[in-house]
Scaffold this active site. Structure first.
Site, short mmCIF file in Angstrom:
data_model
loop_
_atom_site.label_atom_id
_atom_site.label_comp_id
_atom_site.label_asym_id
_atom_site.label_seq_id
_atom_site.Cartn_x
_atom_site.Cartn_y
_atom_site.Cartn_z
N LEU A 194 -23.51 -6.50 -6.31
CA LEU A 194 -23.50 -7.49 -5.22
C LEU A 194 -22.82 -6.88 -4.00
CD1 LEU A 194 -22.22 -10.50 -7.35
CD2 LEU A 194 -24.58 -10.11 -6.63
N ILE A 229 -8.84 1.68 -30.16
CA ILE A 229 -7.91 1.47 -31.28
C ILE A 229 -6.93 0.34 -30.97
CG2 ILE A 229 -5.96 2.50 -32.52
CD1 ILE A 229 -7.44 5.12 -32.49
N ARG A 251 13.65 -6.86 -4.52
CA ARG A 251 15.07 -6.80 -4.88
C ARG A 251 15.97 -6.84 -3.66
NH1 ARG A 251 12.79 -2.73 -7.95
NH2 ARG A 251 12.66 -3.36 -10.13
N CYS A 280 6.64 -8.41 2.95
CA CYS A 280 7.73 -7.93 2.09
C CYS A 280 8.35 -6.67 2.68
CB CYS A 280 7.22 -7.74 0.66
SG CYS A 280 8.51 -8.00 -0.55
N HIS A 298 4.82 -12.97 -0.48
CA HIS A 298 3.45 -12.45 -0.56
C HIS A 298 2.42 -13.56 -0.38
CE1 HIS A 298 4.42 -8.35 -1.78
NE2 HIS A 298 5.47 -8.89 -2.36
N GLU A 329 -0.56 -13.34 0.46
CA GLU A 329 -1.91 -12.94 0.02
C GLU A 329 -2.23 -13.46 -1.38
OE1 GLU A 329 0.70 -11.00 0.28
OE2 GLU A 329 0.77 -9.42 -1.25
#
Ligand code: GLN
Length: 547
Positions: free
Chosen positions: A240, A147, A474, A380, A519, A521
């Site tokens: 895969l 929907i 933060r 982090c 970060h 990554e």
């Protein structure tokens, strides 16, 4: 002006639409085209920033500070094109924009409706930057028939009508279930899914059929016939071993050719797939294996740390080794000794996270790595925990902790070595937030520069002293404790350009112990492994030779 490829899914969810889109993007690049990939998500959250990683997987952060769906990570990893804020949209965002406009009176008293107001908003979004690339690939989240997805399907239908003929095509992913009892692949669900799509005015040009078994030629013909798709445009997608085989596998099945045919592009430019052959070779022919423990909180759902797992794989590819990842729940050793859980790993990674749960375990993981000389990468929260560990166990600040945990608990228990940042500099402007800004969109988000100390391990790894990495947090390590910590050997070797915010810490007399506030990554790619991950795995290989 760009050509548009709309990617939809049917029959079941989790078919790998994001991966198929990303692989197609990379194949078009291999033929010399420029691409951009977009995700249109029907859910009502304004963005995935406040969604639980348990439910929705990782939040992927863009350079310009958007918190987006993890599929954007796939897009970046396969195409190398940095995603932007304008590459991700949800129903929530669309509706909030429409309602803001309504409140401002922009619609001049008109009745606001799904068609045309919501659909127009979606169409405007799709066409942002359409002059910049050859192909714009837009993936619609969810499956046809949902929907909440309807306004998006209606919008892409209209969009293809608004554009000149031949400028938009539709690619639909479905599943061919296998009935073991009769030994047959069933095409009926695919037929129904295409019927559903056609009932809302969209006729697919290319069908990608996921199947666990080879699709016989006559079945492909039958699907083509019943779904009104050319036989050559019925593409098989088999399981895969590695997602990085997808570009070559899809190419072998003729996906990119079918797409170019659907646009009437002939002759099609020949593809150069050297990069993907090299990637596949590195994956299929490793020369060893290392074991890495990821000590985290969201270990039940691997998607919660998707980019980290991928970046570790890339690090393995850079060193031609297989990286075996073990997910270790930090809460297991919150109260007991960490050694039994962590012995035998060649390297330890503590990823990002929010909230106090599991943090005592992560602190113990950092302590274990420091004391035992095991390579440690703290990302982090993983860096913050390493700093707290150093403060408590080496610098003698026994009550060191993070304000985040005191805020959560509503009591003051810790000396705030990690504190809540209220004001900082981004580029040439100051960003401020109130202490009440606790959730949703109040983080230090997106790309920030950092300056690395000349002669440090990280400067050597990066090969430069000026870097830019993505952030999402933060809290910050307080420079008030810098001198005291550096005296113990924990060096602050990366700082924000104004010198106020610690970006990287590393232990001086340790084989490999690095914590980063950002970060890394998010920027790693199979064909360009992030230097920190490549070197972290190199150190793990070295460590594996010692144990
Ligand atoms: N919770 C910590 C902060 O907000 C770390 C965030 C993270 O690891 N992404 O600073």
């Amino acid at each position: 002006m760009a050509r548009f490829i709309f990617i939809t899914g049917g029959v079941v969810s989790s078919l790998g639409k994001g991966l198929a889109s990303a692989a197609l993007g990379s194949l078009l690049q291999a033929r010399g085209y420029t691409v951009r990939l977009r995700k249109l998500d029907p859910y009502l959250n304004v963005d995935p920033g406040t969604m639980s990683p348990f439910e929705h997987g990782e939040v992927f952060v863009t350079d310009d500070g958007a918190e987006t769906d993890l599929d954007l990570g796939h897009y970046e990893r396969f195409t190398g094109v940095a995603a932007r804020m304008t590459d991700s949209i949800s129903s929530g965002r669309v509706y909030s924009t429409v309602l803001e406009k309504e409140r401002r009176g922009d619609y001049l008293g008109k009745t606001i409706q799904v068609i045309p107001h919501v659909t127009n908003e979606i169409k405007d979004f799709i066409s942002i930057g359409e002059d910049e690339v050859d192909f714009m690939l837009c993936e619609i989240g969810g499956t046809v028939g949902d929907i909440e997805g309807l306004p998006f399907f209606e919008a892409i239908r209209q969009f293809s009508q608004d554009k000149p003929r031949g400028q938009c095509i539709f690619m639909h992913l479905t599943l061919l279930p296998y009935l073991a009892a009769s030994g047959e692949l069933k095409t009926k669900p695919t037929q129904h899914s295409v019927k559903e799509l056609r009932s809302i005015g969209i006729a697919p040009d290319v069908l990608v059929c996921r199947s666990e078994h080879p699709i016989p030629e006559r079945e492909r013909e039958k699907i083509g016939l019943f779904c009104n798709v050319r036989k050559d445009a019925v593409i098989a997608a088999y399981d895969l071993k590695s997602i990085y085989e997808a570009p070559l596998a899809y190419h072998a099945q003729g996906l990119d050719q079918a797409v170019l045919d659907a646009f009437g592009i002939a002759p099609a430019p020949a593809p150069n797939l050297t990069v993907w052959h090299d990637v596949a070779d590195r994956i299929h022919n490793p020369e060893g294996e290392v074991r890495v423990a990821i000590v985290g909180k969201y270990t039940q759902l691997e998607d919660a740390y998707k980019s980290i797992a991928e970046a570790l794989t890339h690090g393995g590819m850079a060193n031609r080794v297989k990286v075996r990842i073990d997910w270790v729940d930090a809460e297991l050793f919150d109260r007991e000794d960490a050694a039994p859980y962590l012995e035998g790993f060649h390297a330890i990674l503590v990823p990002g996270g929010f909230g106090e749960r599991g943090t005592e375990g992560k602190i113990k993981a950092a302590q274990f790595a420091r004391e035992k000389g095991v390579p440690y990468l703290g990302i982090c929260l993983g860096m913050q925990m390493a700093v707290i560990e150093a403060a408590r166990n080496v610098a003698g600040l026994t009550t060191a902790g993070s304000e985040e945990f005191d805020h959560e608990a509503g009591v003051k228990r810790f000396e705030p070595v990690v504190y809540h940042l209220k004001e900082w500099v981004q580029g040439n402007k100051t960003v401020a937030r109130k202490s009440s800004d606790a959730k949703g969109g109040t983080m230090r988000l997106g790309a920030y520069n950092a300056t690395l100390r000349e002669g440090s391990k990280v400067a050597e790894i990066y090969g430069t002293t000026a870097i830019e990495e993505r952030h999402r947090h933060r809290y910050e390590v307080d420079t008030k404790y810098r001198e005291q910590l550096e005296a113990t050997g924990l060096c602050f070797t990366g700082m924000s350009p104004d010198g106020k915010l610690p970006e990287i810490v590393e232990w001086k007399d340790h084989p490999w112990f690095i914590g980063v506030q950002f970060h890394p990554e998010l920027k790693s790619k199979p064909f360009a492994p992030h230097p920190l991950f490549a070197d972290f795995i190199r150190a793990a290989v070295e460590n594996s030779r010692l144990v």
